[in-house]
Every structure is written in C-alpha cells, then in structure tokens.
Design an enzyme around this catalytic site. Sequence first.
Site, PDB file in Angstrom:
ATOM      1  N   ARG A   1       0.816  -1.237   0.000  1.00 40.04           N
ATOM      2  CA  ARG A   1       0.000   0.000   0.000  1.00 40.04           C
ATOM      3  C   ARG A   1       0.838   1.271   0.000  1.00 40.04           C
ATOM      4  O   ARG A   1       0.391   2.336   0.410  1.00 40.04           O
ATOM      5  CB  ARG A   1      -0.981   0.011   1.177  1.00 40.04           C
ATOM      6  CG  ARG A   1      -1.914  -1.152   1.172  1.00 40.04           C
ATOM      7  CD  ARG A   1      -3.186  -0.882   1.962  1.00 40.04           C
ATOM      8  NE  ARG A   1      -4.086  -1.995   1.821  1.00 40.04           N
ATOM      9  CZ  ARG A   1      -4.102  -3.047   2.650  1.00 40.04           C
ATOM     10  NH1 ARG A   1      -3.309  -3.073   3.687  1.00 40.04           N
ATOM     11  NH2 ARG A   1      -4.928  -4.039   2.434  1.00 40.04           N
TER      12      ARG A   1
ATOM     13  N   LYS B   1       3.857  11.590 -10.689  1.00 36.33           N
ATOM     14  CA  LYS B   1       3.013  10.810 -11.591  1.00 36.33           C
ATOM     15  C   LYS B   1       3.716   9.493 -11.861  1.00 36.33           C
ATOM     16  O   LYS B   1       4.855   9.483 -12.351  1.00 36.33           O
ATOM     17  CB  LYS B   1       2.797  11.545 -12.917  1.00 36.33           C
ATOM     18  CG  LYS B   1       1.723  12.617 -12.851  1.00 36.33           C
ATOM     19  CD  LYS B   1       1.421  13.157 -14.244  1.00 36.33           C
ATOM     20  CE  LYS B   1       0.334  14.192 -14.213  1.00 36.33           C
ATOM     21  NZ  LYS B   1       0.114  14.816 -15.543  1.00 36.33           N
TER      22      LYS B   1
ATOM     23  N   GLU C   1      10.648  19.641 -23.698  1.00 38.65           N
ATOM     24  CA  GLU C   1       9.931  19.916 -22.439  1.00 38.65           C
ATOM     25  C   GLU C   1      10.493  21.169 -21.761  1.00 38.65           C
ATOM     26  O   GLU C   1       9.752  21.929 -21.140  1.00 38.65           O
ATOM     27  CB  GLU C   1      10.021  18.718 -21.474  1.00 38.65           C
ATOM     28  CG  GLU C   1       9.164  17.527 -21.841  1.00 38.65           C
ATOM     29  CD  GLU C   1       7.665  17.693 -21.498  1.00 38.65           C
ATOM     30  OE1 GLU C   1       7.274  18.691 -20.865  1.00 38.65           O
ATOM     31  OE2 GLU C   1       6.883  16.817 -21.908  1.00 38.65           O
TER      32      GLU C   1
ATOM     33  N   GLU D   1      -3.672  17.380 -10.418  1.00 37.58           N
ATOM     34  CA  GLU D   1      -4.088  17.871 -11.740  1.00 37.58           C
ATOM     35  C   GLU D   1      -5.597  18.115 -11.848  1.00 37.58           C
ATOM     36  O   GLU D   1      -6.239  17.707 -12.817  1.00 37.58           O
ATOM     37  CB  GLU D   1      -3.629  16.886 -12.833  1.00 37.58           C
ATOM     38  CG  GLU D   1      -3.610  17.545 -14.203  1.00 37.58           C
ATOM     39  CD  GLU D   1      -2.937  16.703 -15.276  1.00 37.58           C
ATOM     40  OE1 GLU D   1      -1.777  16.309 -15.072  1.00 37.58           O
ATOM     41  OE2 GLU D   1      -3.552  16.464 -16.310  1.00 37.58           O
TER      42      GLU D   1
ATOM     43  N   ASN E   1       0.576  20.465 -19.596  1.00 37.66           N
ATOM     44  CA  ASN E   1       0.256  19.725 -20.822  1.00 37.66           C
ATOM     45  C   ASN E   1       0.301  20.608 -22.062  1.00 37.66           C
ATOM     46  O   ASN E   1      -0.196  20.212 -23.123  1.00 37.66           O
ATOM     47  CB  ASN E   1      -1.122  19.076 -20.695  1.00 37.66           C
ATOM     48  CG  ASN E   1      -1.137  18.011 -19.621  1.00 37.66           C
ATOM     49  OD1 ASN E   1      -0.176  17.250 -19.492  1.00 37.66           O
ATOM     50  ND2 ASN E   1      -2.186  17.964 -18.831  1.00 37.66           N
TER      51      ASN E   1
ATOM     52  N   HIS F   1       0.877  19.071 -25.417  1.00 39.21           N
ATOM     53  CA  HIS F   1       0.765  17.626 -25.248  1.00 39.21           C
ATOM     54  C   HIS F   1      -0.463  16.993 -25.918  1.00 39.21           C
ATOM     55  O   HIS F   1      -0.462  15.795 -26.171  1.00 39.21           O
ATOM     56  CB  HIS F   1       0.766  17.255 -23.760  1.00 39.21           C
ATOM     57  CG  HIS F   1       2.132  17.297 -23.151  1.00 39.21           C
ATOM     58  ND1 HIS F   1       2.895  18.447 -23.107  1.00 39.21           N
ATOM     59  CD2 HIS F   1       2.892  16.335 -22.567  1.00 39.21           C
ATOM     60  CE1 HIS F   1       4.042  18.188 -22.509  1.00 39.21           C
ATOM     61  NE2 HIS F   1       4.076  16.912 -22.175  1.00 39.21           N
TER      62      HIS F   1
ATOM     63  N   HIS G   1       9.253  11.875 -27.318  1.00 38.58           N
ATOM     64  CA  HIS G   1       8.166  12.591 -26.641  1.00 38.58           C
ATOM     65  C   HIS G   1       8.335  14.118 -26.771  1.00 38.58           C
ATOM     66  O   HIS G   1       7.402  14.822 -27.171  1.00 38.58           O
ATOM     67  CB  HIS G   1       8.099  12.178 -25.165  1.00 38.58           C
ATOM     68  CG  HIS G   1       7.069  12.940 -24.397  1.00 38.58           C
ATOM     69  ND1 HIS G   1       5.717  12.830 -24.646  1.00 38.58           N
ATOM     70  CD2 HIS G   1       7.185  13.873 -23.410  1.00 38.58           C
ATOM     71  CE1 HIS G   1       5.048  13.644 -23.856  1.00 38.58           C
ATOM     72  NE2 HIS G   1       5.913  14.284 -23.093  1.00 38.58           N
TER      73      HIS G   1
END
Length: 357
Positions: free
Chosen positions: A114, A136, A178, A237, A245, A248, A265
């Site tokens: 957990r 994330k 980025e 978010e 984003n 994105h 990316h």
Amino acid sequence: MKQILHVNVNDYDIEISDSGFNKLKSDLDEFTAGKKRLIVISKKVYSLYEQFLSLNPKEFIIIPDGEKEKNFKNYMKILETAYKLGLTRNDIMIAIGGGVIGDITGFAAATYMRGIDYIQIPTTLLSMVDSSVGGKTAINLNDGKNIIGAFHQPKAVFININFLKSLDKKNLMSGLGEILKYAFIEASCNYSKSIYFYEYMTLCCDKFFELDSVTLIRIIDYSLKLKTAVVEADEKESSLRKILNFGHTLAHALETITKYKKFSHGEAVVYGMFFAFNIAYKKGLINYSYYRLSIELLEKYNFKNINVAKKFNPVKLTEIMKKDKKSKQNKIVMILPVSKKQVKEFEFDSDELLKMF
Ligand code: GLY
C-alpha cells in the site's frame, strides 16, 4: 556545483549536481542507511555505468529500456523481487534510468504494501526536467499509455548531469522540447519570483549544445522550480497542473498514431507547441510579435516549424485527441498561449479543431 530545491508536497529535496558518481553513491548510501533497498536500473544505464556505480548484486534488477517495457510483467517482476528481498513499509525502492524506469518503479512503490518510499535518479534530460518530479507514476495498457497509475511523490530526487554525457542527440532534443515548454508557461506557473526563463533560453543556446555544466544545472533548476510550483498548487491535476500539458494534446495523438516509433516525446511536444502557437495566432489570442519570437526561439534550437499534423489524417488525430485523459464531455482540451509566457485551457469541438489543421 550543486543546487537543492525543496518540494513542499511530501517534503522532499531535489539535488541537481555535477559531482562524480562516487559522491552520488555515497549520498545515496547515506540517505538510505539502515533500510533494505531495491534498485531498479535501466539496461542501458547499467551497461554504461555499472563500473562507476558498483551496485550490490543482491539489491538490484535490470529492466530493458523502451515504452513497451512499462508493462504489467515488469511491474510484477519488481514487486516479486521486493517481496523476495524482504522489503517492508520502512524500506525503499530506487529508480535509476529514464522516464520508463522512473514511472514503473514509482508505480511499484505506490502499490507495494500500500505504498513505500522511492528515490528517483533520472538519467535522461527528459526525465530530469519532467517525470522524475511531481509524483506521476504509471504503467501502460497495450493501447493506452499511463492508463494504470497513481500519484505517489518520491522521497528524494538525485539529478547528476554527468549521465547526460552519454545521451544521444534524439534524447537530448526530447528533453529540450519539455524545457522550452517551461519557458512558454512561466507566468502561469504560480512561482513566487520572475525567473526570466524565456529570456535565458534565448541566450544560452550555444552553451546548452556544448553541454556546459553551469548552463545545464541552471536550465534543470529553472524548469523544476516552475514545475514544482505548479505541483505544489495542484498535485492531482484538478486545475493548474493542466498547464504542464502545453503542446501535449497533439503530441500524444502524434505518438499514438505513429505507435511511439517516429517521434521522441519532447519532439512531439514541440510539434504540439507549434500547432498551439498557430491556433492561438489564428484565434487572435496572441499578437504577431510574440508569435514570431516564440517560433524563432524553437527554430533557434533546430526545431522546424512544419505542420507535421498535416502529414497524418486530421480526422484520425482528432479522434485520438478526443480519447485523451484530458478531454471532457466529447470536447478536446488544449492549452494555448494567451500572452507572453502565459497559457490557458480551451475546449474545442472536433469540427472546430479540424479547421485549425
Ligand atoms: N508531465 C506533466 C506532469 O507531470 O504533470
């Protein structure tokens, strides 16, 4: 040289430095003293840096690189190994590699017993300025990137720019995509001071490509100051974090339609930003001067202002965009520039967006 940034969500430090790998190893040992550890390291990083990191064979596993490796099988391998090594809730996982390794290790740490602590040691520019920070974590479904995931903040992030010396050009440019994104969103990021990142990026191009240490540390530091300010304001978010984003929505569609094989990316994000600037100018959200200066900034770093989306079927791209995690009630959500260094969220019907290609 060393920069330390504190993140108030989960109270952790990000250390950005150019120290030798011995120092990285001793810092890590000190930070994890008294704990059982499972180190998850990328195959590529292991083959290049094994001799410098001299890891204890009993406490690491190697995961191959590539987006397709962010899968259930590797996730289970990490959990089974952690269990075999006897890790409990007081122990720690450590990710050494790019975004794939960081995301899958973070997700394993988020769910093992957990939730246990983990440390990010990002080794690509992209993971240094983005995925290693902000919590994330995820693995992929066959057809869906990051569909199984959790928000789980790291306990520490050690960024050592020496890893960048072996990074290939494609991956360097991916991180750069980025980084430039942060320059375009600074004023919306809720950071307490002006960093003048947009201006800094217009001046440091040559030094960046020379991989000058001071410049790299500063660029990473500025990017993460902005990113952490956003994450501190909106960890999950629900509002502000959506601005990260920028570029994105189209980027994810381009990556999906090309099955992650054609664009890195960050490169896809750059095409997404060109697209967003074109839409914003067409809609009268930004003036010509800011539009031109921004396009020129991207071009200065060797990105080409071509409408790459035109090479694909716009109807298909729009369909994919509608399925994006960010879309709501059949509307496509895009972050667009609205003035210098400022962005806002906009919603489009498919038909409306199709006219923008
Ligand atoms: N990569 C965007 C975010 O961390 O929210």
